[in-house]
Design a protein around this motif. Sequence first.
Motif, PDB file in Angstrom:
ATOM      1  N   ALA A 140      -5.492  -2.847  -6.853  1.00  0.00           N
ATOM      2  CA  ALA A 140      -6.076  -3.915  -6.054  1.00  0.00           C
ATOM      3  C   ALA A 140      -6.643  -5.006  -6.961  1.00  0.00           C
ATOM      4  CB  ALA A 140      -7.169  -3.350  -5.156  1.00  0.00           C
TER       5      ALA A 140
ATOM      6  N   SER B  50      -6.542   3.028  -6.027  1.00  0.00           N
ATOM      7  CA  SER B  50      -6.746   1.907  -5.116  1.00  0.00           C
ATOM      8  C   SER B  50      -5.613   1.816  -4.104  1.00  0.00           C
ATOM      9  CB  SER B  50      -6.893   0.603  -5.888  1.00  0.00           C
ATOM     10  OG  SER B  50      -5.664   0.178  -6.404  1.00  0.00           O
TER      11      SER B  50
ATOM     12  N   GLU C 239      -6.324   1.733  -0.126  1.00  0.00           N
ATOM     13  CA  GLU C 239      -5.812   0.686   0.753  1.00  0.00           C
ATOM     14  C   GLU C 239      -5.028   1.259   1.925  1.00  0.00           C
ATOM     15  OE1 GLU C 239      -5.178  -2.954  -2.491  1.00  0.00           O
ATOM     16  OE2 GLU C 239      -3.495  -2.151  -1.349  1.00  0.00           O
TER      17      GLU C 239
END
Lengths: 379, 379
Positions: free
Chosen positions: B192, B234, B238
């Motif tokens: 991210a 990440s 997400e």
Amino acid sequence: MSDGEASRRPTVYDVAEAAQVSIASVSFAFRRPDKLSDGTRQRVLDAARRLGYAPSAAARGLARGRTGTLGLHAFDLLLERADPLSETRPLVGLQSPRLDTDSVIEWGETDDDVLADPRAFPLYVDEVQRGFELECWSLGRPVMLSSGSSSDVSVADTAGRVDGLAIFPSPQTAPTLARYAPTIPIVLFSVAPADDPHHRVRVDNARGMSDLVDHLVDAHGVDDVAFVGRPEASDTVERFAGLVAASEARGIRSRLDPVDATVRGDDELVPQLRAMIAEGRMPRALVCATDQHAFATMDALAAEGLRVPDDVIVTGFDGTLAARLTDPPLTTVRQPMEAMGRAAARILAGTAGAAPADGRPFDVVFAPRLVVRATCGCR
Amino acid sequence: MSDGEASRRPTVYDVAEAAQVSIASVSFAFRRPDKLSDGTRQRVLDAARRLGYAPSAAARGLARGRTGTLGLHAFDLLLERADPLSETRPLVGLQSPRLDTDSVIEWGETDDDVLADPRAFPLYVDEVQRGFELECWSLGRPVMLSSGSSSDVSVADTAGRVDGLAIFPSPQTAPTLARYAPTIPIVLFSVAPADDPHHRVRVDNARGMSDLVDHLVDAHGVDDVAFVGRPEASDTVERFAGLVAASEARGIRSRLDPVDATVRGDDELVPQLRAMIAEGRMPRALVCATDQHAFATMDALAAEGLRVPDDVIVTGFDGTLAARLTDPPLTTVRQPMEAMGRAAARILAGTAGAAPADGRPFDVVFAPRLVVRATCGCR
DNA sequence: TTGTAAGCGTTATCAG
DNA sequence: CTGATAACGCTTACAA
């Protein structure tokens, strides 16, 4: 972090200055920690960390005379794969979506639908390569990958970057290679023995063909086979010879003229097969030089309305993943590819044990294995 | 060719002497052919060929300040794959058949049966890696591959060998990397955005989840989902967030506590699922963080006697090849992996176009694509 | 057109 | 234990 300042890569000199020691101490801090007092070492390590110092492999390689990395080079083969569609369907820049934008790159811009074809990846070479990588990593050595056409410039380049080089050769490779023989150790994949100084890692093609013919005869009563593929690389030559020999041994008919299907330009395959059908020359089984040849053959047969295995038996060689995905699944002969890649790495790294008698190169031969699926008529 | 003599790699000096020219001419013969008379150049090239001269990349790298190669480093991930069985079934030296023998290495000595598992190769990273390699080769640049644990020594080592580095990060990667930022360009896969100087190549996870949920709701009337996977990387974070958001948007129920299936140690999965069954908490659909999680989940469900998709729907994420091979085939969200690998290579090679506004790093986001197969109930 | 010579950033050998 | 200093093989001004 400011722009003009930090852009140069820090060197031993920078670290030495920051830590108030000599450059020798900096080097020692990394390579001979025991030769330094705790205090000095700590000071150096701190400074290095602070500056983001990464020793230059180039300088180290120069000083030591060895780079520490092992290389894998592929002629042609991989380059062709790089552009699998060049003849079939020219890509109009599709493979290069613009990257300098803020918006999301849509699926249609990526080519993924065509490029993700399991027939294109992973191939035989990819699995061998993976074995090579895994072994190198477990040995703590980085891997250098390169690819190039038959022009030797890229091999020379790679040869200059590594301590040892494994090679997937093209038929014309030999002369180019002879040159680097005395220079660094070289492993050739899938090349018949010859009087050169290179190591070899290969598979027993004759045995593979023999096992295959035995199955076709014993389980399916096959009495008539033909070979699909052009016997030019030594691998293919051995397989063709192996098929002929095995057929003879079992007293069945085998054609002495192979069906010449180049994998890339398989356009001739359909006409050839059509002619065989028309002239009543279609054998009970088409034994293909590689899985790739088998795929092309199955496509061509389908185009002619022939069913596999009912009308014709088709077999492959290599045992790639894609062979599991054909319809029906492909009967083939599998090579232990990862093990072959690992073997090459171990030879180059010097962890393969003592070389064979009196400094002769390694010639490691693996047994292949018959993988029976549906295209031979099983199940 | 004699033994003691030829073992040292020939240098410019050797070639210069053999060709009766200066070392500068030798260098020019390769790098600036136009600056030399035809005769001299030919003489040098011949001598080089005769001696088997390959320019030392280390020396060139040192002199030029750039190595010319691009690197790809993987934390953990690949190392784990290197030994997929370490916890399940210890290998008793099987993976290292003796090479220093004259006999054929039998199949049973190679491990191939276990190592050729399509669930282990090619993974997501392998396909991205392939894209990276292909792009590098078409740019004429060698690729350096390395792998290592979270200890940063191997990254540092690789960083010193290449002009740019692409990285598959582990969750703890960030701090290590910050250091090399000013030194060479770095591309992070699947991380991210954050306030650091690294380039990024990633996929729109939220959109993938949203497409998936839409399909589950619209085509199968799903009204209740749970997430399988630990939201730590990440990417996974997400996806979890994406699932929750999409569920909310469609007004269906989604669990806020993910089923925590670590891919490696999925032993907890069966107990967890069993508990869900016992307590009547099993949702209509298990949405998995990755294909790997989906495989483990399907295995666990089968062990509990639940049928997919009739009793529970299962979906994956990534779109690996193995997802085509499950029974039933896995519905998943595919990333354009080859394109992502290529994008990273182009960024590092400087062929990606102008960087975004005012020297900020690239943040290339690809759209994923829903791949509907059978585990969602289709067909 | 060709040669000379000064780096490039390490490692390793010696002295101190 | 630490510091000078000489390789290592190549590229590249600069001279000839």
